[in-house]
Design a protein around this motif. Structure first.
Motif, PDB file in Angstrom:
ATOM      1  N   ASP A 179      43.233  48.100  44.035  1.00 24.21           N
ATOM      2  CA  ASP A 179      42.699  47.165  43.037  1.00 24.21           C
ATOM      3  C   ASP A 179      41.976  47.859  41.885  1.00 24.21           C
ATOM      4  N   LYS A 221      40.640  44.335  39.842  1.00 24.89           N
ATOM      5  CA  LYS A 221      41.482  43.903  38.730  1.00 24.89           C
ATOM      6  C   LYS A 221      41.977  42.467  38.904  1.00 24.89           C
ATOM      7  N   HIS A 222      42.768  42.241  39.955  1.00 22.30           N
ATOM      8  CA  HIS A 222      43.309  40.897  40.196  1.00 22.30           C
ATOM      9  C   HIS A 222      43.031  40.492  41.630  1.00 22.30           C
ATOM     10  N   ASP A 274      49.769  41.461  42.294  1.00 16.18           N
ATOM     11  CA  ASP A 274      49.405  41.524  40.877  1.00 16.18           C
ATOM     12  C   ASP A 274      48.772  42.844  40.459  1.00 16.18           C
ATOM     13  N   ASN A 275      48.464  43.686  41.437  1.00 16.31           N
ATOM     14  CA  ASN A 275      47.785  44.936  41.086  1.00 16.31           C
ATOM     15  C   ASN A 275      48.706  46.149  41.037  1.00 16.31           C
ATOM     16  N   GLU A 293      48.634  42.540  47.302  1.00 19.98           N
ATOM     17  CA  GLU A 293      48.176  43.083  46.020  1.00 19.98           C
ATOM     18  C   GLU A 293      49.280  42.970  44.967  1.00 19.98           C
TER      19      GLU A 293
END
Ligand code: UDP
Ligand code: MG
Length: 315
Positions: free
Chosen positions: A95, A199-200, A15-16, A13
């Motif tokens: 996320d 989200k990402h 990027d989150n 994760e």
């Protein structure tokens, strides 16, 4: 003042993490809730733990655990629970599909005496038709097996410290967090939320993973499938007796069918039932085998931040 621990299982994760931290910090400080964030990186290979470490260096309220390999979300949740130092613990996804905006509402319910606050989905967010169908079927089955309505439940929930301790005391390794919080009882309140979009990145679930997750959880919670084997066997025997009487009657009345079809159909039916039944028993045997081996649920390889004396492996 009471403190809230937020446990966030995170697998790849990268990027989150940052956004999750800033949204949570925003919501929690506005609601005047003292908190710590516990990120459990589930053997990520995308540098998730580095991001957690950087964040922890800047903010003492952020803590992190890294597993030695991917152990699954359940293991992440339980590792997070055992590292939590707060008076209440919230488990949520990394996320932002579990909206942090409802946390203050959960917190209020807890302050008013609730021991468990379940996050209930009002809709399932963006999911494919197949996924929806499958999830619907699974939860119908689970609800019937457990005797509790699981259709809209999720892993997003608040637990009082005592409830978390009770869950950690359970000896089994094949856990199903979502249903266990019902099973332990206690005064439960519900809070409703709408599932947000991820989200990402992508969901970690493949269809195959979901099917095995479903079977694992259904059987970890109920032995009904085993009893079903007996029921189905009984019904088959009754049907064979009826068919036998019918065949005998036809034979005696002199118009016996040349009937090879019947025989083959019966062999196929009974053979199939036997194999399915053996499979069900085999599945339970496998679970017993796993529990008996007593392997740990997870192995922690690294920690960051002020993590209390937690066990690095958990039996
Ligand atoms: N997760 C985990 N270990 C895994 C798979 C997922 O800790 O092996 C975490 C993931 O990082 C996320 C949460 O579990 O925070 C839910 O995963 P995901 O969003 O992929 O599932 P979905 O929302 O599609 O059900
Ligand atoms: Mg998700």
């Amino acid at each position: 003042m009471s403190m809230l621990s937020v446990v966030i299982p995170s697998y790849n994760e990268r990027d989150n993490i940052k956004e999750t931290i800033s949204v949570l910090a925003d919501v929690l400080s506005k609601a005047d809730i003292e908190y710590e964030l516990i990120f459990v990186s589930d053997g990520s290979d995308d540098g998730t733990f580095d991001v957690i470490r950087d964040a922890a260096a800047k903010d003492g309220r952020i803590k992190g655990l890294e597993f030695s390999r991917n152990f699954g979300k359940e293991a992440g949740i339980f590792a997070g629970l055992s590292a939590a130092g707060g008076d209440a613990v919230i488990v949520m996804d990394c996320d932002l599909q579990h909206p942090p905006e409802v946390i203050p509402e959960m917190w209020k319910e807890w302050q008013n005496g609730a021991m468990v606050v379940e996050g209930i989905k009002t809709d399932r967010g963006k999911e494919s038709v197949l996924h929806r169908l499958f999830a619907g079927l699974f939860y119908k089955l689970m609800s019937a097996l457990i005797g509790m309505d699981m259709s809209a439940s999720s892993d997003f929930k608040l637990l009082d410290k005592r409830v978390a301790e009770v869950l950690l005391e359970l000896p089994e390794r094949n856990t199903f967090f979502r249903a266990l919080s019902f099973w332990v009882g206690f005064e439960t309140k519900k809070v409703y939320y709408e599932v947000a979009d991820r989200k990402h990145g992508k969901s970690k679930w493949s269809y195959r993973g979901l099917v095995s997750y479903a079977i694992r959880n259904a059987t970890s919670f109920s032995t009904l499938p085993l009893q079903a084997v007996t029921y189905i066997g009984t019904i088959t025997i009754i049907l064979s007796v009826i068919l036998g009487i019918q065949t005998l009657a036809r034979y005696l009345s002199g118009n016996a069918a040349t009937g090879f079809t019947t025989v083959i159909l019966l062999i196929l039916l009974v053979g199939g039932l036997l194999m399915v039944s053996l499979g069900i028993i085999g599945h339970y045997l496998a679970r017993i085998y796993e529990e008996v081996k007593g392997r740990p649920r997870y192995i922690i390889s690294k920690t960051v931040g002020d993590v209390p004396e937690i066990k690095f492996i958990r039996r």
